[in-house]
Design an enzyme around this catalytic site. Structure first.
Site, PDB file in Angstrom:
ATOM      1  N   CYS A 266      12.670  36.062   5.475  1.00  0.00           N
ATOM      2  CA  CYS A 266      12.974  37.081   6.483  1.00  0.00           C
ATOM      3  C   CYS A 266      14.280  37.824   6.221  1.00  0.00           C
ATOM      4  CB  CYS A 266      13.027  36.425   7.868  1.00  0.00           C
ATOM      5  SG  CYS A 266      11.449  35.707   8.383  1.00  0.00           S
ATOM      6  N   HIS A 345      23.278  32.050  -0.759  1.00  0.00           N
ATOM      7  CA  HIS A 345      22.068  31.339  -1.165  1.00  0.00           C
ATOM      8  C   HIS A 345      22.396  29.860  -1.322  1.00  0.00           C
ATOM      9  CE1 HIS A 345      18.227  30.436  -2.846  1.00  0.00           C
ATOM     10  NE2 HIS A 345      17.908  31.685  -3.121  1.00  0.00           N
ATOM     11  N   HIS A 435      28.224  46.443  17.358  1.00  0.00           N
ATOM     12  CA  HIS A 435      26.789  46.174  17.498  1.00  0.00           C
ATOM     13  C   HIS A 435      26.405  45.006  16.594  1.00  0.00           C
ATOM     14  CE1 HIS A 435      26.379  50.001  19.640  1.00  0.00           C
ATOM     15  NE2 HIS A 435      27.109  50.548  18.677  1.00  0.00           N
ATOM     16  N   HIS A 439      18.732  38.586  13.208  1.00  0.00           N
ATOM     17  CA  HIS A 439      17.297  38.487  12.961  1.00  0.00           C
ATOM     18  C   HIS A 439      16.591  37.764  14.097  1.00  0.00           C
ATOM     19  CE1 HIS A 439      13.431  37.535  11.321  1.00  0.00           C
ATOM     20  NE2 HIS A 439      13.724  36.268  11.138  1.00  0.00           N
ATOM     21  N   HIS A 468      11.105  40.223  22.300  1.00  0.00           N
ATOM     22  CA  HIS A 468      10.205  40.351  23.444  1.00  0.00           C
ATOM     23  C   HIS A 468       9.173  41.460  23.234  1.00  0.00           C
ATOM     24  CE1 HIS A 468       8.965  41.531  27.561  1.00  0.00           C
ATOM     25  NE2 HIS A 468       9.186  40.264  27.865  1.00  0.00           N
ATOM     26  N   ASN A 472       8.528  38.477  16.135  1.00  0.00           N
ATOM     27  CA  ASN A 472       9.238  38.305  14.865  1.00  0.00           C
ATOM     28  C   ASN A 472       8.491  39.100  13.797  1.00  0.00           C
ATOM     29  OD1 ASN A 472      10.371  37.476  12.450  1.00  0.00           O
ATOM     30  ND2 ASN A 472      10.396  35.302  12.963  1.00  0.00           N
TER      31      ASN A 472
END
Length: 549
Positions: A266, A345, A435, A439, A468, A472
């Site tokens: 993702c 990573h 802001h 994710h 909402h 996802n």
């Protein structure tokens, strides 16, 4: 009479659980009760992220300084040395009493050195990368599905046993998803149509939908102007690739530099942005297009392993396309400028590598399983990422507070005293960003990131509302969240945006943007359609909802 457990307590026990089944040949003659107890193990996934204040690794602080500050200083060194050289050249020319050839040669030498340094500076300085615009795909109403509709669809397939249906019901009702998310027609069909043709149709619908809107809004001719194309999709990688599908659809130029990223989870959208930035640094005066999506049709799990069922309950249909540019002419119309990308990573560690793992269950059905160490692994990756990012974005006052706490700890440790009273200072990232786009991986993830970083409900509103409204959508969720802030009219010139994503491997990646202009809100009477790139045009007036459940 004992009180009923609170919703939070129930969610703590049941929201993220995994069931790992394994066969035992030695139990063949045992009773059914004994066989069941031996063939099933319930494993809890720890929800809490680790406490960042207990351990801070200074090598990641140094990494941030080295990756951001030192290259910036090195690129400015030639510019800083040029003025003294020019002054020396002027003095050697104006200050001489007589016109000796030696003085002329000295003047020419100083002047040549200054010109050389200025040339090196202009060649070495990084080119600014602008985000001209982006578009998020908004599926049609024919793809819409409510929570009750999802549960009814799940039951009607006949693939799930009673325990799996009960588990999905609990997860769905507490997932934070609303009643207007989207699934592709191949999944909603009864029986499901799971084929390569359906998967290709889903990919084309999503990618071409957001690309058409992007090109219409920006006036870019994909046949002529796009020289770099990066497409990321983790679980669907056909041949020809998704990038080739885009090139074929828009008849792009023969020398387009195309990349297709697969299996990166993702957070792959920010990896794609980082790759596009590097390509723009090497190719002046061109446009790069980044397409981020995920394909659901061939990756829906039809088994009963609870560790793989969570993705069915929260993943939904979506995608985004981003137009990047390094052309000076686009500075006036671009929305944002890319300031930093930080990639972390943790795949060298076994527990990080295997915490999100695509595999077969006991019945041979393929799914993505979540290990019990998931939240701990995510917390460790997040801590590393923000420790590296901090020196690049935090104001000096916050960095000095952090340094003071570390010095105090070192002094107490050297004197043999405890360090409990001098815990490392966790900087306030709200002083660095206006802001936050975290994710939308799930309700539990958002709650724990908010707690760990000390963010307010207003900071997490774009992420929660995106979960909402759209569910996802994998790597594209960050763009739905930024689109939400734009639709509300909250983005102003000079505002800084932090996008942070998590992905299998395990990875945590960040991107920092600065707004170059005010972004107007979505009109109250907007009905969507046309070339509008914002997916919130028909629903922004109803957000945030009174309740996310």
């Amino acid at each position: 009479m004992e009180a009923a457990p609170s919703t939070a307590a129930v969610m703590e026990r049941e929201r993220l659980t995994a069931e790992l089944a394994f066969a035992e040949a030695a139990a063949a003659k045992a009773s059914s009760a004994v066989r069941r107890s031996r063939s099933m193990t319930v494993v809890k996934i720890r929800r809490r992220l680790p406490d960042f204040a207990r351990s801070v690794n200074l090598k990641y602080v140094r990494l941030g300084l080295r990756s951001g500050c030192i290259p910036a200083l090195s690129s400015w060194v030639p510019l800083a040395l040029a003025p003294p050289l020019l002054a020396a050249a002027a003095y050697s020319l104006v200050g001489m009493d007589k016109l000796y050839s030696l003085d002329l040669l000295t003047c020419a030498a100083w002047l040549g050195a200054a010109v050389l340094l200025l040339t090196v500076y202009f060649l070495k300085r990084p080119r600014p990368v602008y985000l001209v615009d982006f578009a998020c795909y908004q599926p049609g109403d024919e793809h819409s599905i409510s929570k009750d509709g999802f549960l009814e669809m799940t039951e009607s397939t006949g693939f799930f046993n009673a325990e799996a249906l009960e588990f999905q019901t609990k997860i769905t009702k507490r997932s934070g998803l609303g009643d207007r998310t989207y699934l592709p027609p191949g999944i909603q069909a009864r029986p499901p149509r799971l084929s390569m043709a359906e998967a290709r149709a889903e990919a084309e619908t999503v990618m071409f939908g957001c690309l058409d809107a992007l090109f219409a809004a920006t006036g870019i001719d994909p046949r002529r102007d796009v020289r770099v194309l990066v497409v990321n999709c983790s679980l669907f990688n056909p041949t020809p690739s998704l990038a080739s599908m885009v090139v074929h659809r828009y008849k792009m130029r023969e020398d387009v530099k195309s990349f297709n990223l697969g299996g990166m989870g993702c957070s792959a959208g920010l990896i794609a942005v980082d790759l596009a930035r590097d390509m723009l640094q090497a190719n002046p005066g061109c446009y790069a297009v980044v397409v981020s999506t995920e394909n659901i049709t061939l990756n829906w799990y039809f088994g009963n392993d609870r560790s793989m069922l969570l993705s069915n309950c929260i993943f939904r249909m979506g995608g985004a396309a981003v137009l990047l540019s390094n052309r000076r002419a686009d500075a006036g119309r671009a929305k944002y400028r890319l300031l930093h990308t930080v990639r972390t990573h943790k795949g060298a560690a076994d527990e990080s590598y295997g915490c999100v793992y695509q595999r077969e269950d006991g019945a041979g059905r393929v799914g993505v399983s979540l290990a019990r160490e998931l939240m701990a692994v995510a917390g460790d990756a997040l801590k590393t990422n923000i420790t590296t990012l901090g020196p690049l974005v935090l104001p000096l006052s916050e960095q000095l507070k952090f340094l003071r706490s570390l010095v105090l700890r070192c002094v107490l440790r050297s004197r043999g005293g405890g360090t409990g009273a001098a815990r490392p200072y966790i900087p306030d990232f709200r002083r660095a960003f206006e802001h936050f786009c975290v994710h939308a991986g799930g309700r539990a993830v958002l709650e724990e990131v908010q707690r760990s970083l000390g963010l307010g409900d207003a900071d997490m509103e774009p992420s929660r509302c995106t979960l909402h409204r759209f569910g996802n959508t994998s790597s594209s969720s960050l763009w739905y969240e930024l689109a939400y802030a734009e639709a509300k009219g909250r983005v102003r010139r000079g505002h800084r945006v932090w996008q942070i994503g998590f992905g299998s491997g395990f990875k945590c990646n960040s991107a920092v943007w600065r707004a170059l202009r005010d972004v107007p809100p979505v009109p109250a009477d907007s009905t969507g359609g046309g070339s509008n790139c914002n997916p919130w045009v028909d629903s922004i007036q109803g957000y945030p909802p009174k309740a996310y459940i």
